[in-house]
Design a protein around this motif. Sequence first.
Motif, short mmCIF file in Angstrom:
data_model
loop_
_atom_site.label_atom_id
_atom_site.label_comp_id
_atom_site.label_asym_id
_atom_site.label_seq_id
_atom_site.Cartn_x
_atom_site.Cartn_y
_atom_site.Cartn_z
N HIS A 138 0.94 -1.14 0.17
CA HIS A 138 -0.09 -0.10 -0.19
C HIS A 138 0.80 1.15 -0.08
CE1 HIS A 138 0.90 -0.81 4.17
NE2 HIS A 138 0.80 0.28 4.68
N ASP A 142 6.15 4.11 4.92
CA ASP A 142 6.89 3.00 5.40
C ASP A 142 7.10 1.82 4.62
OD1 ASP A 142 4.30 2.81 6.39
OD2 ASP A 142 4.93 1.02 7.59
N HIS A 143 6.45 1.91 3.29
CA HIS A 143 6.43 0.96 2.50
C HIS A 143 7.05 1.38 0.95
CE1 HIS A 143 4.04 -2.02 4.81
NE2 HIS A 143 3.81 -0.76 5.42
N ASP A 233 -0.25 -4.59 5.63
CA ASP A 233 -0.56 -4.15 7.11
C ASP A 233 -2.07 -4.39 7.19
OD1 ASP A 233 1.97 -2.76 7.02
OD2 ASP A 233 1.46 -0.87 7.37
N HIS A 236 -0.91 -5.21 12.22
CA HIS A 236 0.19 -4.59 12.69
C HIS A 236 1.06 -5.75 13.48
CE1 HIS A 236 -1.30 -1.33 10.28
NE2 HIS A 236 -0.22 -0.91 10.29
N HIS A 278 5.13 -5.91 9.89
CA HIS A 278 5.63 -5.24 10.89
C HIS A 278 5.82 -5.93 12.11
CE1 HIS A 278 5.49 -1.43 8.73
NE2 HIS A 278 4.15 -1.61 8.61
ZN LIG Z 1 3.36 -0.21 7.26
#
Ligand SMILES: [Zn+2]
Length: 294
Positions: A138, A142-143, A233, A236, A278
């Motif tokens: 997505h 952080d991706h 995600d 998480h 994560h």
């Molecule tokens: Zn993430």
Amino acid sequence: MIQHGRERPTRRAGDMLVAMSRQTRNLLFSLLLLASIALPQSVRLYVFDNGVIKGIEPASFQLKKEDIATSDMVVASYLIVHPKGTLLWDTGAIPDGALNADGTPVTQRFFTASKTLKSQLAAAGFKAGDITYLGLSHYHGDHTANANDFAGSTWLVQQPERDAMFAEKPPNITQIAQYAALKNSKTKILNGEDYDVFGDGTVVIKAAYGHTPGHQVLFVKLAKTGPLLLAGDLYHYQEERGTTKVPTFEFNKEQSLASRVVIEAFLKQTGAQLWIEHDLANFNKLRKSPAFYE
Ligand SMILES: [Zn+2]
């Protein structure tokens, strides 16, 4: 005339030699190129370490501190190498360009990382140009950190996700500069259907909308390890499973819960392991690249 007659064949022979050596050189070059990205007979999965996320407030996941072993998260990305090509899944939280060459850690907001994605790719024997397909679970930052580096790959993306990423006003949570180059990538648009990347059922993108408008997960069937699901995600923390708790910043909470039901049924049906991307505890147990799963 005699001089010319002698010269011409000599020149032709010389030209041929030049031509042949060029051909040979090209052939050797092609062979070397092929050898550098020699693809294996069966599917492999490499796990890359893109750092950690610290200082997370459990309340933003509707959790209490005592509900979870740790609120810290890991940032991972994955390379799938198939006999027919390669797929990079997710690209980290801090762009390679912001990391230190000597491997000393760099912290940006909640993120800390020390290894570049490209150095880890290189250690596994690949460079950005060797990546056939790019898949992002997505659009969260952080991706997507190194997404631009893979603009030459074919981007596999859900229609609603791409629409949001390149909307006139993209969601606040996106880091558009990190993926802007994908706008002109060769793109395979998905609309929620399963997408069998290499056509043999071993690497399949599945829609799991809700966390973002077009969030997706990746099913990988490995000969020795068995089936597993890179869950993006969708969750998480392990502790979210079996609850109706989703992040407070979810794009669509109902959609997320519906996606979880579908994916949990799929896990049951296939016997696939769930790898929450994560999940620090799971990540710590995993074999990291250049070692791989097969
Ligand atoms: Zn993430």
